[in-house]
Design a protein around this motif. Sequence first.
Motif, PDB file in Angstrom:
ATOM      1  N   ALA A  54       0.848  -1.192   0.000  1.00 56.30           N
ATOM      2  CA  ALA A  54       0.000   0.000   0.000  1.00 56.30           C
ATOM      3  C   ALA A  54       0.881   1.239   0.000  1.00 56.30           C
ATOM      4  O   ALA A  54       2.108   1.151   0.151  1.00 56.30           O
ATOM      5  CB  ALA A  54      -0.916  -0.002   1.223  1.00 56.30           C
ATOM      6  N   SER A  55       0.258   2.390  -0.178  1.00 59.83           N
ATOM      7  CA  SER A  55       1.036   3.633  -0.138  1.00 59.83           C
ATOM      8  C   SER A  55       0.185   4.778   0.378  1.00 59.83           C
ATOM      9  O   SER A  55      -1.053   4.762   0.250  1.00 59.83           O
ATOM     10  CB  SER A  55       1.578   3.985  -1.524  1.00 59.83           C
ATOM     11  N   ASN A  56       0.858   5.768   0.950  1.00 63.54           N
ATOM     12  CA  ASN A  56       0.251   7.059   1.264  1.00 63.54           C
ATOM     13  C   ASN A  56       0.673   8.041   0.178  1.00 63.54           C
ATOM     14  O   ASN A  56       1.801   7.977  -0.318  1.00 63.54           O
ATOM     15  CB  ASN A  56       0.712   7.568   2.628  1.00 63.54           C
ATOM     16  N   SER A  57      -0.210   8.952  -0.172  1.00 59.23           N
ATOM     17  CA  SER A  57       0.114   9.919  -1.219  1.00 59.23           C
ATOM     18  C   SER A  57       1.251  10.835  -0.814  1.00 59.23           C
ATOM     19  O   SER A  57       1.958  11.373  -1.661  1.00 59.23           O
ATOM     20  CB  SER A  57      -1.119  10.748  -1.577  1.00 59.23           C
ATOM     21  N   HIS A  58       1.453  10.998   0.493  1.00 61.34           N
ATOM     22  CA  HIS A  58       2.590  11.746   1.006  1.00 61.34           C
ATOM     23  C   HIS A  58       2.897  11.231   2.409  1.00 61.34           C
ATOM     24  O   HIS A  58       2.136  10.447   2.970  1.00 61.34           O
ATOM     25  CB  HIS A  58       2.309  13.258   1.032  1.00 61.34           C
ATOM     26  N   ASN A  59       4.025  11.639   2.937  1.00 61.79           N
ATOM     27  CA  ASN A  59       4.454  11.163   4.253  1.00 61.79           C
ATOM     28  C   ASN A  59       3.546  11.710   5.348  1.00 61.79           C
ATOM     29  O   ASN A  59       3.447  12.917   5.541  1.00 61.79           O
ATOM     30  CB  ASN A  59       5.902  11.601   4.504  1.00 61.79           C
ATOM     31  N   VAL A  60       2.856  10.803   6.044  1.00 66.58           N
ATOM     32  CA  VAL A  60       1.949  11.220   7.119  1.00 66.58           C
ATOM     33  C   VAL A  60       2.380  10.683   8.479  1.00 66.58           C
ATOM     34  O   VAL A  60       1.778  11.023   9.501  1.00 66.58           O
ATOM     35  CB  VAL A  60       0.495  10.790   6.822  1.00 66.58           C
ATOM     36  N   GLY A  61       3.392   9.826   8.516  1.00 61.56           N
ATOM     37  CA  GLY A  61       3.892   9.327   9.786  1.00 61.56           C
ATOM     38  C   GLY A  61       3.401   7.938  10.126  1.00 61.56           C
ATOM     39  O   GLY A  61       2.440   7.417   9.541  1.00 61.56           O
ATOM     40  N   LEU A  62       4.077   7.349  11.108  1.00 61.17           N
ATOM     41  CA  LEU A  62       3.799   5.965  11.494  1.00 61.17           C
ATOM     42  C   LEU A  62       2.393   5.795  12.059  1.00 61.17           C
ATOM     43  O   LEU A  62       1.699   4.827  11.746  1.00 61.17           O
ATOM     44  CB  LEU A  62       4.836   5.507  12.525  1.00 61.17           C
ATOM     45  N   ALA A  63       1.958   6.728  12.908  1.00 62.15           N
ATOM     46  CA  ALA A  63       0.656   6.586  13.555  1.00 62.15           C
ATOM     47  C   ALA A  63      -0.465   6.498  12.535  1.00 62.15           C
ATOM     48  O   ALA A  63      -1.307   5.594  12.578  1.00 62.15           O
ATOM     49  CB  ALA A  63       0.427   7.758  14.514  1.00 62.15           C
ATOM     50  N   SER A  64      -0.490   7.437  11.601  1.00 57.87           N
ATOM     51  CA  SER A  64      -1.535   7.440  10.586  1.00 57.87           C
ATOM     52  C   SER A  64      -1.449   6.199   9.703  1.00 57.87           C
ATOM     53  O   SER A  64      -2.468   5.611   9.323  1.00 57.87           O
ATOM     54  CB  SER A  64      -1.416   8.708   9.734  1.00 57.87           C
ATOM     55  N   SER A  65      -0.231   5.766   9.381  1.00 58.90           N
ATOM     56  CA  SER A  65      -0.047   4.568   8.560  1.00 58.90           C
ATOM     57  C   SER A  65      -0.591   3.330   9.267  1.00 58.90           C
ATOM     58  O   SER A  65      -1.268   2.486   8.655  1.00 58.90           O
ATOM     59  CB  SER A  65       1.434   4.379   8.229  1.00 58.90           C
ATOM     60  N   MET A  66      -0.292   3.203  10.557  1.00 61.89           N
ATOM     61  CA  MET A  66      -0.780   2.052  11.309  1.00 61.89           C
ATOM     62  C   MET A  66      -2.304   2.062  11.435  1.00 61.89           C
ATOM     63  O   MET A  66      -2.961   1.016  11.349  1.00 61.89           O
ATOM     64  CB  MET A  66      -0.136   2.014  12.701  1.00 61.89           C
ATOM     65  N   ASN A  67      -2.882   3.238  11.618  1.00 57.01           N
ATOM     66  CA  ASN A  67      -4.341   3.342  11.671  1.00 57.01           C
ATOM     67  C   ASN A  67      -4.969   2.905  10.351  1.00 57.01           C
ATOM     68  O   ASN A  67      -5.994   2.207  10.338  1.00 57.01           O
ATOM     69  CB  ASN A  67      -4.759   4.777  11.996  1.00 57.01           C
ATOM     70  N   SER A  68      -4.351   3.313   9.240  1.00 60.00           N
ATOM     71  CA  SER A  68      -4.883   2.933   7.924  1.00 60.00           C
ATOM     72  C   SER A  68      -4.839   1.423   7.722  1.00 60.00           C
ATOM     73  O   SER A  68      -5.795   0.826   7.208  1.00 60.00           O
ATOM     74  CB  SER A  68      -4.090   3.631   6.811  1.00 60.00           C
ATOM     75  N   LEU A  89       0.658  12.899  16.035  1.00 61.07           N
ATOM     76  CA  LEU A  89       2.012  12.716  16.548  1.00 61.07           C
ATOM     77  C   LEU A  89       2.897  12.075  15.484  1.00 61.07           C
ATOM     78  O   LEU A  89       2.543  11.041  14.911  1.00 61.07           O
ATOM     79  CB  LEU A  89       1.998  11.819  17.795  1.00 61.07           C
ATOM     80  N   LEU A  90       4.050  12.672  15.240  1.00 58.01           N
ATOM     81  CA  LEU A  90       5.012  12.097  14.301  1.00 58.01           C
ATOM     82  C   LEU A  90       6.074  11.274  15.019  1.00 58.01           C
ATOM     83  O   LEU A  90       6.933  10.669  14.382  1.00 58.01           O
ATOM     84  CB  LEU A  90       5.664  13.207  13.474  1.00 58.01           C
ATOM     85  N   ASN A  91       6.029  11.246  16.339  1.00 61.88           N
ATOM     86  CA  ASN A  91       6.892  10.372  17.142  1.00 61.88           C
ATOM     87  C   ASN A  91       6.195  10.129  18.475  1.00 61.88           C
ATOM     88  O   ASN A  91       5.183  10.765  18.782  1.00 61.88           O
ATOM     89  CB  ASN A  91       8.290  10.985  17.334  1.00 61.88           C
ATOM     90  N   THR A  92       6.711   9.189  19.258  1.00 57.03           N
ATOM     91  CA  THR A  92       6.176   8.807  20.578  1.00 57.03           C
ATOM     92  C   THR A  92       4.705   8.385  20.525  1.00 57.03           C
ATOM     93  O   THR A  92       4.040   8.338  21.556  1.00 57.03           O
ATOM     94  CB  THR A  92       6.347   9.935  21.623  1.00 57.03           C
ATOM     95  N   GLN A  93       4.179   8.064  19.324  1.00 55.84           N
ATOM     96  CA  GLN A  93       2.773   7.693  19.203  1.00 55.84           C
ATOM     97  C   GLN A  93       2.432   6.433  19.991  1.00 55.84           C
ATOM     98  O   GLN A  93       1.343   6.324  20.546  1.00 55.84           O
ATOM     99  CB  GLN A  93       2.385   7.519  17.740  1.00 55.84           C
ATOM    100  N   ASP A  94       3.372   5.502  20.075  1.00 55.72           N
ATOM    101  CA  ASP A  94       3.106   4.276  20.821  1.00 55.72           C
ATOM    102  C   ASP A  94       3.001   4.556  22.314  1.00 55.72           C
ATOM    103  O   ASP A  94       2.129   4.010  23.004  1.00 55.72           O
ATOM    104  CB  ASP A  94       4.184   3.232  20.545  1.00 55.72           C
ATOM    105  N   TYR A  95       3.877   5.431  22.824  1.00 55.38           N
ATOM    106  CA  TYR A  95       3.875   5.771  24.252  1.00 55.38           C
ATOM    107  C   TYR A  95       2.505   6.332  24.660  1.00 55.38           C
ATOM    108  O   TYR A  95       1.889   5.879  25.637  1.00 55.38           O
ATOM    109  CB  TYR A  95       4.989   6.791  24.505  1.00 55.38           C
TER     110      TYR A  95
END
Length: 319
Positions: free
Chosen positions: A104-118, A219-225
């Motif tokens: 899969a792909s995102n049209s632009h870089n949205v970060g890990l959190a958004s990618s995992m949600n998708s 969040l572009l980092n610490t999303q898991d925390y």
Amino acid sequence: MPTNKSAQLRRFYFLCYFFTLVKFLINQFSILQNNNKKQHVESIIAMAVYQADNAKWLREAIESMTEQSYTDFLFVIVADGPVPQKITRVLEDVASKDDRVIIASNSHNVGLASSMNSVAEFGMQFNPSFFIRMDADDISEENRLLRQITYLKKHSNISVLGSALTEINESGVKVGARVMPASHRQIVRILPRRCSLNHPTVVIRYNVFNDGHRYDSDLLNTQDYFFWITLASKGYIFRNLKDRLLKFRRVNNFYKRRGLSKSLNEFRARLYAIRKLKQLSPYNFFYACGVLALRLMPGKVVKLAYKLDRHLLERFGKH
């Protein structure tokens, strides 16, 4: 009356906010390659791939999952924004050889959190039971998934299951280990001071997402925390296995300053944990302040503190 200059400044900030908002609203998560014929799988594996990722390490990471002794999964790999041709070739190659791999792909870089949600939302159509995390530069042990899925089937009260890990360098040589607190009580008690699960090792029961919970896509980092703190405050049960089920890549710049953004987000997460988990104490508060100061120090100081932290976790995390 406001001056023309101040009015123009307000309009400028509004337009900046507006276009930033539009950028994230119009992101398109799309499936590029999907040869899967199954209508139901037990697990969804989620990985995000980025422009700067190492193609060799990426292939090793993917193959460590496709060669697992446990096989009832779909492996969804998201290219989070444009990636180099060498990364694309690896993705196309592995997907052509294994029908369980979906690109899969995102049209632009949205970060890990958004990618995992998708990925989590895409996976719901297959009615899975488990959501499995994996990163593009790590290596899962061959029995990782069988060990974790078997454990979760025997312990239906546990919603998030992590494990210990082995730290390796760029050449794949062991350079350390990370053993987290094992019991739910220990994991939650330490959350105001540190993230007490190794994110690339976790398996999350899918009912967490079915209940409406998501990573914070702002969040572009610490999303898991932040995610663990929210879930803990809602009563979900955690566990860490003592087994080292993943080889975590620790690269040369690991000890460099983490940057103001990530350091501040970690500080915010600690304050969030103190509030949400009702663990306000002078120790927890001053610990949060001390770590913030440490994160901004030179790499040599951070490296020394990291080694001390590993030693303390090793002792604290023993069963």
